[in-house]
Design a protein around this motif. Structure first.
Motif, mmCIF file in Angstrom:
data_model
loop_
_atom_site.group_PDB
_atom_site.id
_atom_site.type_symbol
_atom_site.label_atom_id
_atom_site.label_comp_id
_atom_site.label_asym_id
_atom_site.label_seq_id
_atom_site.Cartn_x
_atom_site.Cartn_y
_atom_site.Cartn_z
ATOM 1 N N VAL A 143 0.790 -1.232 0.000
ATOM 2 C CA VAL A 143 0.000 0.000 0.000
ATOM 3 C C VAL A 143 0.827 1.290 0.000
ATOM 4 C CG1 VAL A 143 -1.969 -1.113 1.111
ATOM 5 C CG2 VAL A 143 -0.296 0.083 2.519
ATOM 6 N N ALA A 144 2.084 1.222 0.381
ATOM 7 C CA ALA A 144 2.902 2.447 0.425
ATOM 8 C C ALA A 144 4.335 2.162 -0.020
ATOM 9 C CB ALA A 144 2.882 3.037 1.831
ATOM 10 N N PRO A 145 4.505 1.629 -1.233
ATOM 11 C CA PRO A 145 5.834 1.186 -1.646
ATOM 12 C C PRO A 145 6.865 2.312 -1.804
ATOM 13 C CG PRO A 145 4.335 1.148 -3.504
ATOM 14 C CD PRO A 145 3.509 1.440 -2.280
ATOM 15 N N ARG A 146 6.412 3.528 -2.051
ATOM 16 C CA ARG A 146 7.358 4.629 -2.263
ATOM 17 C C ARG A 146 7.512 5.537 -1.042
ATOM 18 N NH1 ARG A 146 9.254 4.745 -7.330
ATOM 19 N NH2 ARG A 146 8.066 3.656 -8.916
ATOM 20 N N TRP A 147 6.809 5.224 0.029
ATOM 21 C CA TRP A 147 6.928 5.985 1.260
ATOM 22 C C TRP A 147 8.357 5.827 1.783
ATOM 23 C CZ3 TRP A 147 4.973 4.223 6.624
ATOM 24 C CH2 TRP A 147 4.961 5.301 7.519
ATOM 25 N N ARG A 148 8.915 6.884 2.318
ATOM 26 C CA ARG A 148 10.306 6.879 2.770
ATOM 27 C C ARG A 148 10.561 5.776 3.808
ATOM 28 N NH1 ARG A 148 12.617 12.241 5.398
ATOM 29 N NH2 ARG A 148 10.460 12.129 6.050
ATOM 30 N N PHE A 149 9.635 5.595 4.742
ATOM 31 C CA PHE A 149 9.764 4.543 5.751
ATOM 32 C C PHE A 149 9.838 3.166 5.085
ATOM 33 C CE2 PHE A 149 7.923 1.512 8.773
ATOM 34 C CZ PHE A 149 8.662 1.771 9.911
ATOM 35 N N THR A 150 8.965 2.927 4.125
ATOM 36 C CA THR A 150 8.960 1.651 3.411
ATOM 37 C C THR A 150 10.264 1.458 2.652
ATOM 38 O OG1 THR A 150 6.564 1.863 3.134
ATOM 39 C CG2 THR A 150 7.669 0.236 1.745
ATOM 40 N N GLN A 151 10.726 2.502 1.983
ATOM 41 C CA GLN A 151 11.967 2.409 1.226
ATOM 42 C C GLN A 151 13.153 2.077 2.137
ATOM 43 O OE1 GLN A 151 12.642 2.853 -2.264
ATOM 44 N NE2 GLN A 151 10.448 2.471 -2.303
ATOM 45 N N ARG A 152 13.242 2.772 3.256
ATOM 46 C CA ARG A 152 14.395 2.601 4.148
ATOM 47 C C ARG A 152 14.394 1.273 4.896
ATOM 48 N NH1 ARG A 152 15.135 8.595 6.779
ATOM 49 N NH2 ARG A 152 15.949 9.562 4.884
ATOM 50 N N LEU A 153 13.217 0.813 5.282
ATOM 51 C CA LEU A 153 13.185 -0.396 6.105
ATOM 52 C C LEU A 153 12.814 -1.664 5.349
ATOM 53 C CD1 LEU A 153 11.635 0.939 9.416
ATOM 54 C CD2 LEU A 153 14.003 0.358 8.933
ATOM 55 N N ILE A 154 11.895 -1.572 4.416
ATOM 56 C CA ILE A 154 11.410 -2.789 3.759
ATOM 57 C C ILE A 154 12.113 -3.012 2.428
ATOM 58 C CG2 ILE A 154 9.382 -4.096 3.036
ATOM 59 C CD1 ILE A 154 9.386 -3.150 6.038
ATOM 60 N N VAL A 155 12.008 -2.031 1.527
ATOM 61 C CA VAL A 155 12.582 -2.186 0.188
ATOM 62 C C VAL A 155 14.101 -2.343 0.253
ATOM 63 C CG1 VAL A 155 12.827 -1.108 -2.092
ATOM 64 C CG2 VAL A 155 10.642 -0.988 -0.888
ATOM 65 N N SER A 156 14.731 -1.705 1.218
ATOM 66 C CA SER A 156 16.187 -1.815 1.375
ATOM 67 C C SER A 156 16.622 -3.215 1.794
ATOM 68 C CB SER A 156 16.677 -0.822 2.429
ATOM 69 O OG SER A 156 16.286 -1.256 3.730
#
Length: 149
Positions: A25-38
């Motif tokens: 639901v929030a793939p480009r959110w900064r939190f998602t990028q830093r913790l999940i996508v990274s």
């Protein structure tokens, strides 16, 4: 506080579910990028897995079961700590695949709506979602960066 396989199972499931929800639901959110996508969230699950393996599985139950037959693998998972380790292994790797797919899709410009089915299938059936994403990504090349002369 004493951790049991059941309580750690609940915590690990909740952590993984949060990661998946953010990817969906929030793939480009900064939190998602830093913790999940990274991949950092998956690394956290890897730490839990490692601690469980080192503190419980390699202890008194180390001689039970093996990897040479299905019967031996079943014997491994009779112990709740080994079963927990196996489950966290799945959570960790499936989320790592989802994070990679999300990162790759963003680089390739794959529309998020095309990624969502692959993410859901990866969450539910691991390799099926991985396979689907590989089919989808074939249609989207990685953009070439123009070199400055």
């Amino acid at each position: 506080m004493t951790f049991t396989p059941s309580t750690l199972f609940q915590y690990a499931n909740q952590a993984a579910l949060l990661g998946w929800l953010l990817l969906l639901v929030a793939p480009r959110w900064r939190f998602t990028q830093r913790l999940i996508v990274s991949g950092a969230w998956s690394l956290g699950l890897a730490v839990v897995y490692t601690v469980v393996i080192l503190s419980h599985y390699l202890g008194g139950h180390a001689s039970e079961g093996g990897f040479g037959s299905l019967t031996e693998v079943a014997a491994l998972f009779r112990d709740p700590w080994a079963l927990l380790a196996g489950w966290v292994h799945y959570l960790c790797f499936d989320l790592a695949v989802g994070a990679w797919a999300s990162r790759d899709a963003q680089q390739r410009g794959v529309p998020h709506l095309l990624l969502v089915p692959a993410l859901l299938l990866t969450f539910l059936f691991g390799p099926v979602g991985f396979l689907l994403y590989h089919v989808v990504r074939r249609w989207y090349a990685v953009p070439q960066v123009a070199s400055a002369l």
